[in-house]
Write a protein that holds these residues in place. Structure first.
Motif, mmCIF file in Angstrom:
data_model
loop_
_atom_site.group_PDB
_atom_site.id
_atom_site.type_symbol
_atom_site.label_atom_id
_atom_site.label_comp_id
_atom_site.label_asym_id
_atom_site.label_seq_id
_atom_site.Cartn_x
_atom_site.Cartn_y
_atom_site.Cartn_z
ATOM 1 N N ILE A 156 5.046 7.993 -4.551
ATOM 2 C CA ILE A 156 4.434 6.885 -4.854
ATOM 3 C C ILE A 156 5.354 6.012 -5.922
ATOM 4 O O ILE A 156 5.705 6.786 -6.794
ATOM 5 C CB ILE A 156 3.030 7.052 -5.484
ATOM 6 C CG1 ILE A 156 2.215 7.750 -4.344
ATOM 7 C CG2 ILE A 156 2.559 5.786 -5.913
ATOM 8 C CD1 ILE A 156 0.619 7.742 -4.795
ATOM 9 N N LYS B 284 -1.339 -5.146 -7.250
ATOM 10 C CA LYS B 284 -1.158 -4.563 -6.100
ATOM 11 C C LYS B 284 -0.174 -5.343 -5.183
ATOM 12 O O LYS B 284 0.704 -4.771 -4.628
ATOM 13 C CB LYS B 284 -2.466 -4.477 -5.384
ATOM 14 C CG LYS B 284 -2.473 -3.621 -4.024
ATOM 15 C CD LYS B 284 -3.889 -3.558 -3.489
ATOM 16 C CE LYS B 284 -3.797 -3.084 -1.965
ATOM 17 N NZ LYS B 284 -5.268 -2.917 -1.331
ATOM 18 N N ASN C 79 7.816 -0.713 -0.218
ATOM 19 C CA ASN C 79 7.026 -0.120 0.657
ATOM 20 C C ASN C 79 6.434 1.147 0.448
ATOM 21 O O ASN C 79 6.656 2.259 0.742
ATOM 22 C CB ASN C 79 7.559 -0.181 2.201
ATOM 23 C CG ASN C 79 6.360 0.125 3.148
ATOM 24 O OD1 ASN C 79 5.243 0.157 3.019
ATOM 25 N ND2 ASN C 79 7.071 0.545 4.359
ATOM 26 N N SER C 80 5.116 1.323 -0.235
ATOM 27 C CA SER C 80 4.869 2.487 -0.949
ATOM 28 C C SER C 80 3.229 2.067 -1.190
ATOM 29 O O SER C 80 2.895 1.058 -1.590
ATOM 30 C CB SER C 80 5.727 3.063 -2.352
ATOM 31 O OG SER C 80 4.528 3.345 -3.089
ATOM 32 N N LYS C 81 2.593 3.272 -1.467
ATOM 33 C CA LYS C 81 1.230 3.168 -1.936
ATOM 34 C C LYS C 81 1.211 2.437 -3.576
ATOM 35 O O LYS C 81 2.299 2.773 -4.035
ATOM 36 C CB LYS C 81 0.504 4.501 -1.948
ATOM 37 C CG LYS C 81 -0.107 5.000 -0.740
ATOM 38 C CD LYS C 81 -0.894 6.241 -0.726
ATOM 39 C CE LYS C 81 -1.159 6.923 0.356
ATOM 40 N NZ LYS C 81 -1.764 8.188 0.295
ATOM 41 N N CYS D 125 3.640 -4.139 -4.023
ATOM 42 C CA CYS D 125 3.764 -3.886 -2.392
ATOM 43 C C CYS D 125 4.864 -4.936 -1.935
ATOM 44 O O CYS D 125 5.594 -4.523 -0.890
ATOM 45 C CB CYS D 125 2.459 -4.254 -1.559
ATOM 46 S SG CYS D 125 1.412 -2.798 -1.844
ATOM 47 N N ILE E 148 -7.710 0.679 -4.179
ATOM 48 C CA ILE E 148 -6.667 1.389 -4.664
ATOM 49 C C ILE E 148 -6.652 2.806 -4.302
ATOM 50 O O ILE E 148 -7.701 3.466 -4.520
ATOM 51 C CB ILE E 148 -6.459 1.196 -6.133
ATOM 52 C CG1 ILE E 148 -6.325 -0.326 -6.400
ATOM 53 C CG2 ILE E 148 -5.362 1.988 -6.929
ATOM 54 C CD1 ILE E 148 -4.942 -0.826 -6.335
ATOM 55 N N GLU E 149 -5.603 3.222 -3.577
ATOM 56 C CA GLU E 149 -5.690 4.679 -3.105
ATOM 57 C C GLU E 149 -5.691 5.841 -4.103
ATOM 58 O O GLU E 149 -5.960 6.840 -4.034
ATOM 59 C CB GLU E 149 -4.648 5.020 -2.000
ATOM 60 C CG GLU E 149 -5.144 4.036 -0.746
ATOM 61 C CD GLU E 149 -4.072 4.012 0.177
ATOM 62 O OE1 GLU E 149 -3.094 3.418 -0.006
ATOM 63 O OE2 GLU E 149 -4.131 4.529 1.392
ATOM 64 N N LYS E 150 -4.910 5.463 -5.512
ATOM 65 C CA LYS E 150 -4.682 6.610 -6.341
ATOM 66 C C LYS E 150 -4.952 6.080 -7.502
ATOM 67 O O LYS E 150 -4.301 5.061 -8.018
ATOM 68 C CB LYS E 150 -3.103 6.867 -6.288
ATOM 69 C CG LYS E 150 -2.783 8.171 -7.035
ATOM 70 C CD LYS E 150 -2.998 9.477 -6.587
ATOM 71 C CE LYS E 150 -2.874 10.401 -7.358
ATOM 72 N NZ LYS E 150 -3.462 11.769 -7.143
#
Ligand SMILES: *Cc1c(COP(=O)(O)O)cnc(C)c1O
Length: 405
Positions: free
Chosen positions: A175, A112, A120-122, A116, A144-146
């Protein structure tokens, strides 16, 4: 309910309590069949106990320190180098930890932070529906969002077309950072994802799209099996593979609890945390204090067996597996689900409600039922791990017990 003792208790009493009463179920001829655990090799027990009283604390990452190392830390460094060599990258970092749950959480953390910094993205994590639940923990801990779980094919390997589809979906939702967790030796089926195929897919997509990938290999079980059977694809041969976790306390015949985390040089800088009680020093690991005895025991096993020793052992276990399959195939109620490439068998039992074996059999052999949910199909299964303590007599006894139901 135990109370904290008010004063010292009689040593004779303590000695009585701390002496095991039964034969270890994971020793020669033991009935423990459900999990990839066994009695450590004698040389590993010796190595471990030789270093117990030193109580050495292995903090930090030995492959990243420029200093003279003490005995057990030097051996930890050699373990990392030897495994790096086995997996296709000698110039590797890593350290010995508690096991692959920790390895998977750490890999997600590093992945992660690394991704990053690239864009600059999820960050999305993609893995198969058969992955170990420690990946679910890693998702939760690392916020983790996805998180995308992908179905497996008929050979219990991640579906490449499905993976492609899901990556394209992520890209269209903007993403650009993907952690892909692949498994070498699924706990339930023993099978391994095709790193080569996934690598080819990533190469193809990268020619068309702008995105970043971090592949982590969960080789908790397979890391000490696949390298010793034919056709092994060295994990680090693929440039997208950034980290690997493997468990010496499973197929590495070392004492609990011992895992090894390996990653490309200097990736741990992405998780560095300043230490407020040592001036100018950063902590580049997940847990703090780690025991040095595990490193010595793992070093002992690797040197005691070498490639030839591991190969001989796995060949012998595979022979026992063939015998077991022959025995089980005589039983019309048994459906073998996965013959896998490794020393385990996954099967289901027909003719009983929910395929559930009688409790006394589950208990006798430490077999736990699980539901295999693949391709919208639910199968009630059991798994048998043929570890070095397992004998032909025990497998015959099991086959007999299963035939008498
Ligand atoms: C056992 C296992 C883990 C977890 O390892 P621990 O050593 O129990 O932390 C992770 N992944 C797979 C595939 C496993 O079999």
């Amino acid at each position: 309910m135990s109370e904290f003792p008010k004063s010292q208790r009689n040593e004779e009493f303590i000695n009585k309590i701390i002496s095991p009463k039964n034969k270890p179920p994971r020793s020669e001829g033991g009935l423990f069949l459900g999990y990839p655990h066994t009695t450590p090799l004698k040389i590993a027990i010796k190595a471990y106990s030789n270093y117990l009283e030193y109580n050495s604390n292995h903090v930090g990452t030995v492959t990243r320190l420029n200093q003279k190392l003490t005995n057990s830390r030097q051996l930890e460094k050699e373990v990392i180098e030897m495994l790096g060599d086995l997996y296709g990258d000698k110039n590797i970092d890593g350290y010995i930890n508690s096991g692959s749950s920790e390895g998977n959480i750490l890999a997600t953390w590093i992945g992660k932070n690394y991704l990053c910094k690239q864009a600059n993205s999820k960050v999305a994590v993609l893995t198969s529906e058969l992955s170990h639940h420690s990946i679910d923990k890693a998702i939760n801990i690392n916020s983790i969002e996805k998180f995308v779980k992908i179905s497996v094919d008929d050979n219990f390997k991640i579906r490449i077309q499905k993976l492609e589809l899901e990556i394209l979906k992520l890209l269209s939702s903007d993403i650009k950072n993907c952690i892909i967790v692949l498994t070498s030796g699924y706990t339930c089926t023993g099978t391994s994802d095709s790193i080569e195929e996934v690598g080819k897919l990533i190469d193809k997509l990268k020619r068309e799209y702008d995105f970043n990938v971090y592949i982590h290999i969960d080789a908790a079980i397979g890391g000490f099996v696949y390298p010793f059977i034919s056709g092994f694809y060295k994990y680090f041969m693929n440039e997208h593979v950034k980290s690997v976790t493997v468990d010496p306390h499973k197929m590495g015949y070392a004492p609990m609890s011992t895992g090894v985390f390996l990653c490309r040089k200097n990736l741990q800088t992405y998780i560095e945390t300043p230490i407020n009680y040592v001036e100018g020093k950063n902590d580049d690991t997940l847990i703090g204090s780690r025991n040095g005895a595990s490193a010595v025991a793992t070093w002992a096993v690797i040197n005691y067996l070498g490639i030839k020793g591991f190969r001989d052992k796995i060949n012998y276990l595979m022979k026992l597996k063939e015998d077991l399959i022959a025995l089980l195939e005589d039983n019309k109620n048994i459906n073998i689900i996965s013959k896998s490439e490794i020393n385990m068998v996954c099967f289901s039992f027909c003719g009983l409600k929910y395929g559930r074996l009688p409790k006394y059999i589950e208990k006798k052999y430490t077999l736990d039922q699980f539901t295999l949910k693949c391709n919208n199909k639910v199968t009630y299964c059991y798994k048998i791990y043929i570890m070095p303590h397992v004998t032909q007599e025990v497998l015959k006894e099991l086959a007999y017990d299963l035939s008498s139901i």
